[in-house]
Design a protein around this motif. Sequence first.
Motif, PDB file in Angstrom:
ATOM      1  N   GLY A 233       0.818  -1.212   0.000  1.00  0.00           N
ATOM      2  CA  GLY A 233       0.000   0.000   0.000  1.00  0.00           C
ATOM      3  C   GLY A 233       0.851   1.261   0.000  1.00  0.00           C
ATOM      4  N   ILE A 234       1.964   1.227   0.725  1.00  0.00           N
ATOM      5  CA  ILE A 234       2.876   2.373   0.724  1.00  0.00           C
ATOM      6  C   ILE A 234       3.491   2.533  -0.660  1.00  0.00           C
ATOM      7  CG2 ILE A 234       4.941   3.391   1.760  1.00  0.00           C
ATOM      8  CD1 ILE A 234       4.413   1.782   4.271  1.00  0.00           C
ATOM      9  N   ILE A 235       3.912   1.422  -1.273  1.00  0.00           N
ATOM     10  CA  ILE A 235       4.511   1.468  -2.608  1.00  0.00           C
ATOM     11  C   ILE A 235       3.527   2.049  -3.618  1.00  0.00           C
ATOM     12  CG2 ILE A 235       5.492   0.072  -4.478  1.00  0.00           C
ATOM     13  CD1 ILE A 235       6.326  -1.972  -2.273  1.00  0.00           C
ATOM     14  N   GLY A 256       8.933  -7.953   9.479  1.00  0.00           N
ATOM     15  CA  GLY A 256       9.055  -8.910  10.579  1.00  0.00           C
ATOM     16  C   GLY A 256       9.344 -10.335  10.142  1.00  0.00           C
ATOM     17  N   LYS A 257       9.029 -10.657   8.875  1.00  0.00           N
ATOM     18  CA  LYS A 257       9.201 -12.024   8.400  1.00  0.00           C
ATOM     19  C   LYS A 257      10.101 -12.036   7.168  1.00  0.00           C
ATOM     20  CE  LYS A 257       4.804 -12.401   7.937  1.00  0.00           C
ATOM     21  NZ  LYS A 257       3.498 -12.936   7.508  1.00  0.00           N
ATOM     22  N   LYS A 258      11.121 -12.854   7.185  1.00  0.00           N
ATOM     23  CA  LYS A 258      12.055 -12.931   6.053  1.00  0.00           C
ATOM     24  C   LYS A 258      11.332 -13.302   4.767  1.00  0.00           C
ATOM     25  CE  LYS A 258      16.543 -14.831   4.726  1.00  0.00           C
ATOM     26  NZ  LYS A 258      17.648 -15.751   5.098  1.00  0.00           N
ATOM     27  N   SER A 259      10.288 -14.114   4.881  1.00  0.00           N
ATOM     28  CA  SER A 259       9.543 -14.544   3.701  1.00  0.00           C
ATOM     29  C   SER A 259       8.854 -13.395   2.979  1.00  0.00           C
ATOM     30  CB  SER A 259       8.493 -15.595   4.099  1.00  0.00           C
ATOM     31  OG  SER A 259       7.558 -15.051   5.019  1.00  0.00           O
ATOM     32  N   SER A 260       8.702 -12.253   3.663  1.00  0.00           N
ATOM     33  CA  SER A 260       8.061 -11.092   3.037  1.00  0.00           C
ATOM     34  C   SER A 260       9.025 -10.314   2.143  1.00  0.00           C
ATOM     35  CB  SER A 260       7.516 -10.148   4.120  1.00  0.00           C
ATOM     36  OG  SER A 260       6.549 -10.784   4.921  1.00  0.00           O
ATOM     37  N   MET A 261      10.313 -10.538   2.310  1.00  0.00           N
ATOM     38  CA  MET A 261      11.296  -9.735   1.591  1.00  0.00           C
ATOM     39  C   MET A 261      11.215  -9.940   0.082  1.00  0.00           C
ATOM     40  SD  MET A 261      13.169  -7.735   3.497  1.00  0.00           S
ATOM     41  CE  MET A 261      14.811  -7.544   2.798  1.00  0.00           C
ATOM     42  N   GLU A 262      11.246 -11.188  -0.357  1.00  0.00           N
ATOM     43  CA  GLU A 262      11.316 -11.462  -1.798  1.00  0.00           C
ATOM     44  C   GLU A 262      10.144 -10.884  -2.574  1.00  0.00           C
ATOM     45  OE1 GLU A 262      11.998 -15.180  -4.950  1.00  0.00           O
ATOM     46  OE2 GLU A 262      12.013 -15.529  -2.781  1.00  0.00           O
ATOM     47  N   TYR A 267       8.320  -6.848  -6.338  1.00  0.00           N
ATOM     48  CA  TYR A 267       7.282  -5.883  -6.722  1.00  0.00           C
ATOM     49  C   TYR A 267       7.887  -4.499  -6.959  1.00  0.00           C
ATOM     50  CZ  TYR A 267       2.858  -3.392  -6.790  1.00  0.00           C
ATOM     51  OH  TYR A 267       1.795  -2.600  -7.169  1.00  0.00           O
ATOM     52  N   LEU A 268       8.792  -4.092  -6.088  1.00  0.00           N
ATOM     53  CA  LEU A 268       9.437  -2.795  -6.268  1.00  0.00           C
ATOM     54  C   LEU A 268      10.215  -2.737  -7.577  1.00  0.00           C
ATOM     55  CD1 LEU A 268      10.690  -2.077  -2.640  1.00  0.00           C
ATOM     56  CD2 LEU A 268       9.234  -0.561  -3.986  1.00  0.00           C
TER      57      LEU A 268
END
Length: 304
Positions: A233-235, A256-262, A267-268
């Motif tokens: 949402g920020i992006i 908070g979760k490494k799995s969220s990084m990829e 997406y960025l």
Amino acid sequence: MHLRNKYYNNAPDFVKLANLYPSLKKYIKYNRHSHSRVGTINFKDPRACRELTYALLWCDFNIRLEIPLDSLCPIIPGRLDYIHWIEDLILSDNSLNNFQIKGIDIGTGASCIYPLLACRLHPKWKMEALELNERSYEYAKDNIERNNLKSQITIRKAALNSEPQNDKVNYNKLMSLLIAPDYDFCMCNPPFYSSESEMEQCKDFKVEEPHSVCTGSSFEMLTDGGEVQFITGIINDKRKSLKKGLIVRWYTSLIGKKSSMEPLINYLKSQKYVKEVKTTNFKQGKTVRWAIAWSLKTIKYPSL
């Protein structure tokens, strides 16, 4: 730990700290089998953790804090690491070095910890703290006033609908509070989880027991879609921001979760208006948090 962090190779001496902040003394524990008088606290005791936070802030930063026992209790070394990383981002942009820095804290919480620490470290910085929850807003406002930082920190509260949906954080309502046209950075410690079941599942997956108790309320821990949807949402906020004439030079968020990084990095990188993406991690004891930052290209967008 960041090299500029006050606690880098300089762990607090809890016994000395308690002598300076007497209300911490009753929480100090000693190892009966050790000849030294090295003290610690029970990090599973929320009152002990809160009192340690109060002591560190007062003795090391001249900050007086008051937070409810069931709200997130900030771990000060970790909060400092995030601020120092933002300093590095700002210093990497030569155009910002000689100007007053203005930042946004999205969802400041009851402690208002990031604006308080940032403005103590940098007397010329200005911060806008955004909050949805009524109780958290009142505590944060009192903490700003208690530390005489109203000239540096402005706190804004979004008006919720008659009934907050599941009492979860809503990013769009928070960003609607912004009124200034230009910011050097935004920071955010978003709710990590989409539901209580996901939160419990993540606890089950941990190999080791957490070193300290988690005191966060559901409002601070949960949001629709979890942290990936919140940060997305920020992006995606670029068009609304441009319509308001709002410029943020560096967007940042904790993860908070490494799995969220990829998924967030991918997406960025798929967005043509993103100029640069940076990542890092912060490790405090057994706890690891990640962070992501991105800046936007200077592009003239069509009228909205």
